[in-house]
Design an enzyme around this catalytic site. Sequence first.
Site, short mmCIF file in Angstrom:
data_model
loop_
_atom_site.label_atom_id
_atom_site.label_comp_id
_atom_site.label_asym_id
_atom_site.label_seq_id
_atom_site.Cartn_x
_atom_site.Cartn_y
_atom_site.Cartn_z
N GLU A 1 0.83 -1.21 0.00
CA GLU A 1 0.00 0.00 0.00
C GLU A 1 0.86 1.25 0.00
OE1 GLU A 1 -3.53 2.09 2.71
OE2 GLU A 1 -2.89 0.03 3.11
N GLU B 1 -3.25 10.88 2.22
CA GLU B 1 -4.46 11.03 3.02
C GLU B 1 -4.52 12.41 3.64
OE1 GLU B 1 -5.41 6.67 4.84
OE2 GLU B 1 -3.49 7.55 5.43
#
Length: 348
Positions: A79, A83
């Site tokens: 990943e 964010e």
Amino acid sequence: MNIKKTAVKSALAVAAAAAALTTHVSAKDFSGAELYTLEEVQYGKFEARMKMAAASGTVSSMFLYQNGSEIADGRPWVEVDIEVLGKNPGSFQSNIITGKAGSQITSEKHHAVSPAADQAFHTYALEWTPNYVRWTVDGKEVRKTEGGQVSNLTGTQGLRFNLWSSESAAWVGQFDESKLPLFQFINWVKVYKYTPGQGEGGSDFTLDWTDNFDTFDGSRWGKGDWTFDGNRVDLTDKNIYSRDGMLILALTRKGQESFNGQVPKDDEPAPKSSSSTPASSSSAPVSSSSVASSSSQVVPPSSSSATNAIHGIRTTPTVSKDRRSLVNAKGAKVSPNGHKRYRVNFEY
């Protein structure tokens, strides 16, 4: 641990699965959204022009993720994140997550964004190669990680965007529902193949496709319809809209999924959309081991001939296909009867 369908045997079976999922995801008071590419790739550059959402308690994101990473059977976690945490829209959090489920290795850092991410459009980009991962904002490098975790980003990843609310106030701030509805606006997305030294100006990337969202391309994108523990919202296809050349993700109260506001203007004109090169001719290799370990990987839409009644992904009744609609925002299985849950710690 993933649910895998070898065939869509009948419309009745599809309808039953849809009904079961609807029952499962209807328990929460709020609705969010997740957009994801139907195809996973190995390496590349991923670029998006966005005005993010932000209010205390929320997460507005762009990330790469390998389906199945969270399953605790020894497979790797893969990943890479961007964010915007609602308590501080003047920055975004970058992160690489590797290791394995239950023993993830993270490397989060925070980077200033000016004007704030929810006040203006910015161009965010992730570059993923065998040797480094690089984050840029408006063409300026804010982080580059070489070696280390990068070597553990094996196999393929898909590009995703989501808007949700974490129950961890320590991470994102106390949730303030009076700020709803919230919207994340995506003007355009560009995806580049990894072509070392063969890109424009000798770069390592060659443009593969562009989407300016004049319309919604269901052959390229899927809309999430699931949830996960620690998330106070259900992700639903009802909160994704294509309007005035903009893709919109919404965070709303349950039953109020809609967009009636003004689409913000971006000073930078959107590029023209283009078609993707067929997967068979892609120069970016796809790891066979990653395909085998990622049982929620989606069959490329080129093999489609019927429409999945759950969320519109085109599927072939006679071809083996995984049921993407029964996994959560990070790929974990969601039990339709609600008796079994899979917890993943998102507090990075």
